[in-house]
Design an enzyme around this catalytic site. Structure first.
Site, PDB file in Angstrom:
ATOM      1  CG  HIS A  19      13.991  -4.256  -7.772  1.00  0.00           C
ATOM      2  ND1 HIS A  19      14.054  -3.165  -6.551  1.00  0.00           N
ATOM      3  CD2 HIS A  19      12.385  -4.889  -8.712  1.00  0.00           C
ATOM      4  CE1 HIS A  19      12.548  -3.688  -6.233  1.00  0.00           C
ATOM      5  NE2 HIS A  19      11.608  -4.726  -7.125  1.00  0.00           N
ATOM      6  CG  HIS A  42       1.278  -9.481  -9.313  1.00  0.00           C
ATOM      7  ND1 HIS A  42       2.018 -10.584  -9.917  1.00  0.00           N
ATOM      8  CD2 HIS A  42       0.548 -10.193  -8.422  1.00  0.00           C
ATOM      9  CE1 HIS A  42       0.512 -11.481 -10.266  1.00  0.00           C
ATOM     10  NE2 HIS A  42      -0.310 -11.294  -9.337  1.00  0.00           N
ATOM     11  CB  SER A 105       9.551  -4.113  -9.947  1.00  0.00           C
ATOM     12  OG  SER A 105       8.192  -4.120 -10.152  1.00  0.00           O
ATOM     13  CD  GLU A 123      -0.438  -3.228  -5.978  1.00  0.00           C
ATOM     14  OE1 GLU A 123       0.510  -4.281  -6.882  1.00  0.00           O
ATOM     15  OE2 GLU A 123      -1.478  -3.838  -5.616  1.00  0.00           O
ATOM     16  N   GLY A 149      -3.542  -9.295 -11.717  1.00  0.00           N
ATOM     17  CA  GLY A 149      -2.772  -9.236 -12.730  1.00  0.00           C
ATOM     18  C   GLY A 149      -2.300 -10.534 -13.423  1.00  0.00           C
ATOM     19  CG  ASP A 169       7.296  -9.602  -7.038  1.00  0.00           C
ATOM     20  OD1 ASP A 169       7.383 -10.778  -6.461  1.00  0.00           O
ATOM     21  OD2 ASP A 169       7.827  -8.303  -7.082  1.00  0.00           O
TER      22      ASP A 169
HETATM   23  N1  SAM Z   1       6.693  -5.999  -7.945  1.00  0.00           N
HETATM   24  C1  SAM Z   1       6.949  -4.920  -6.699  1.00  0.00           C
HETATM   25  C2  SAM Z   1       8.623  -4.622  -6.682  1.00  0.00           C
HETATM   26  O1  SAM Z   1       9.900  -4.994  -6.933  1.00  0.00           O
HETATM   27  O2  SAM Z   1       8.647  -3.514  -6.688  1.00  0.00           O
HETATM   28  C3  SAM Z   1       6.742  -5.428  -5.966  1.00  0.00           C
HETATM   29  C4  SAM Z   1       5.297  -6.300  -5.234  1.00  0.00           C
HETATM   30  S1  SAM Z   1       4.729  -6.776  -4.828  1.00  0.00           S
HETATM   31  C5  SAM Z   1       5.585  -8.843  -3.907  1.00  0.00           C
HETATM   32  C6  SAM Z   1       3.107  -8.010  -4.823  1.00  0.00           C
HETATM   33  C7  SAM Z   1       1.734  -6.821  -5.365  1.00  0.00           C
HETATM   34  O3  SAM Z   1       1.290  -7.678  -6.061  1.00  0.00           O
HETATM   35  C8  SAM Z   1       1.076  -5.935  -4.182  1.00  0.00           C
HETATM   36  O4  SAM Z   1       1.414  -4.458  -4.071  1.00  0.00           O
HETATM   37  C9  SAM Z   1      -0.026  -6.377  -3.901  1.00  0.00           C
HETATM   38  O5  SAM Z   1      -0.589  -5.953  -3.612  1.00  0.00           O
HETATM   39  C10 SAM Z   1       0.100  -6.813  -5.497  1.00  0.00           C
HETATM   40  N2  SAM Z   1      -1.795  -7.867  -5.729  1.00  0.00           N
HETATM   41  C11 SAM Z   1      -1.912  -8.900  -5.001  1.00  0.00           C
HETATM   42  N3  SAM Z   1      -2.463  -9.926  -5.813  1.00  0.00           N
HETATM   43  C12 SAM Z   1      -2.044  -9.527  -7.052  1.00  0.00           C
HETATM   44  C13 SAM Z   1      -3.204  -9.765  -8.066  1.00  0.00           C
HETATM   45  N4  SAM Z   1      -3.671 -11.007  -8.370  1.00  0.00           N
HETATM   46  N5  SAM Z   1      -2.989  -8.983  -8.949  1.00  0.00           N
HETATM   47  C14 SAM Z   1      -2.177  -7.667  -9.082  1.00  0.00           C
HETATM   48  N6  SAM Z   1      -1.474  -7.395  -8.206  1.00  0.00           N
HETATM   49  C15 SAM Z   1      -1.897  -8.260  -7.280  1.00  0.00           C
END
Ligand code: SAM
Length: 286
Positions: A19, A42, A105, A123, A149, A169
């Site tokens: 972040h 993500h 994020s 998401e 994503g 991410d």
């Molecule tokens: N970027 C966020 C942050 O920094 O606050 C944290 C995200 S977390 C590491 C990853 C997220 O991606 C999770 O909420 C998960 O549900 C989602 N996710 C998993 N596979 C995904 C996909 N193929 N496309 C979009 N989101 C996905």
């Protein structure tokens, strides 16, 4: 079915590293008046309650944001990050050891947005995506897509502004993410070669990180910078020992800015890692 929930990890050392880097990149984009687009592939679920059952399970935030929350005289970049976290805790008592809420994020990026800029969030999780939509209801500068994503990124590039940043991410749950990422990045970069891309990856024994770096080095993508921080010894195959971020097309002099921040963060987040933090260009920077 997706099992990863970011609530378990919110505010941990990875979030701190990621972040702060994200904020520095967005601040660089704001040096010009022209609008930019921030794309988060993500996105997670916006805001995290550190008193929730998820966060309390392993209290990962204590060795992340908890290490910085009450720190005296931090450098400007860290102070700015701490103000951003403080904004979502405005109604909370100031004397806490840790903040009550932690911004994901999308919330961090939203706090930095100007009226001319825009955010696109993706998401896939059936619980997280509705929470994200709810948080940004009626916000005309933010669009939320309940979708994959990686697919979405390919469909959305290049954004109409032709300036901006993509944060990738993923959760690294499936085992083939590193290979997939290289393909996705090459495809994205060909569609939008001037975009900035920040990609988070786990620093962990047994992960094909060297292969990932080599593949990127040989990909034809020119400007790639990386920042890695290790916080615990790299002795166990299934334990996250550090946090890595690849930045494609970093802004001018961003390498120097990120070096300084990484150097400052390393001792603050360290829990006995013997591996020094690393900031470096990958391959050809011409
Ligand atoms: N970027 C966020 C942050 O920094 O606050 C944290 C995200 S977390 C590491 C990853 C997220 O991606 C999770 O909420 C998960 O549900 C989602 N996710 C998993 N596979 C995904 C996909 N193929 N496309 C979009 N989101 C996905």
């Amino acid at each position: 079915m997706l099992s990863y929930r970011h609530g378990f990890h919110a505010g941990n050392f990875v979030d701190v590293h990621k972040h702060i880097t994200l904020m520095l990149l967005i601040k660089s984009l704001k040096k010009k008046d022209a609008p930019f687009c921030y794309i988060d592939t993500h996105a997670g679920s916006a805001l995290y309650d550190l008193q929730s059952g998820f966060a309390q399970k392993n209290r990962e935030y204590e060795t992340g944001i908890g290490r910085l929350w009450n720190i005296k005289n931090p450098p400007a970049a860290i102070a700015s990050y701490l103000r951003t976290v403080a904004m979502v805790n405005a109604t909370q008592k100031k004397d806490r050891m840790n903040p009550r809420y932690y911004p994901g994020s999308p919330v961090i990026a939203r706090q930095l947005l100007r009226p001319q800029d825009r955010i696109v969030l993706m998401e896939l999780h059936n619980t997280e995506a509705p929470l994200l939509k709810k948080y940004f209801t009626n916000d005309s500068q933010v669009s939320v897509h309940h979708r994959d994503g990686f697919e979405g990124l390919n469909a959305l590039l290049p954004p109409q502004e032709r300036r901006g940043l993509v944060l990738i991410d993923p959760t690294y749950e499936l085992g083939d993410e590193f290979e997939r990422l290289t393909e996705i990045l090459i495809k994205a970069w060909r569609k939008w070669p001037t975009g900035i891309y920040a990609v988070w990856y786990p620093v962990q024994r047994g992960q094909p990180i060297n292969q990932f770096h080599n593949d990127l080095r040989n990909s034809g993508i020119k400007k790639i910078y990386l920042s890695e921080i290790s916080v615990v010894p790299d002795t166990e195959p299934n334990r996250l020992s550090g946090s890595g971020i690849i930045i494609i097309n970093p802004p001018w002099r961003f390498d120097q800015i990120l070096n300084k921040v990484t150097e400052w963060l390393e001792p603050v987040l360290d829990r006995g890692s013997k591996i020094p933090a690393r900031c470096a260009w990958l391959g050809n920077t011409a």
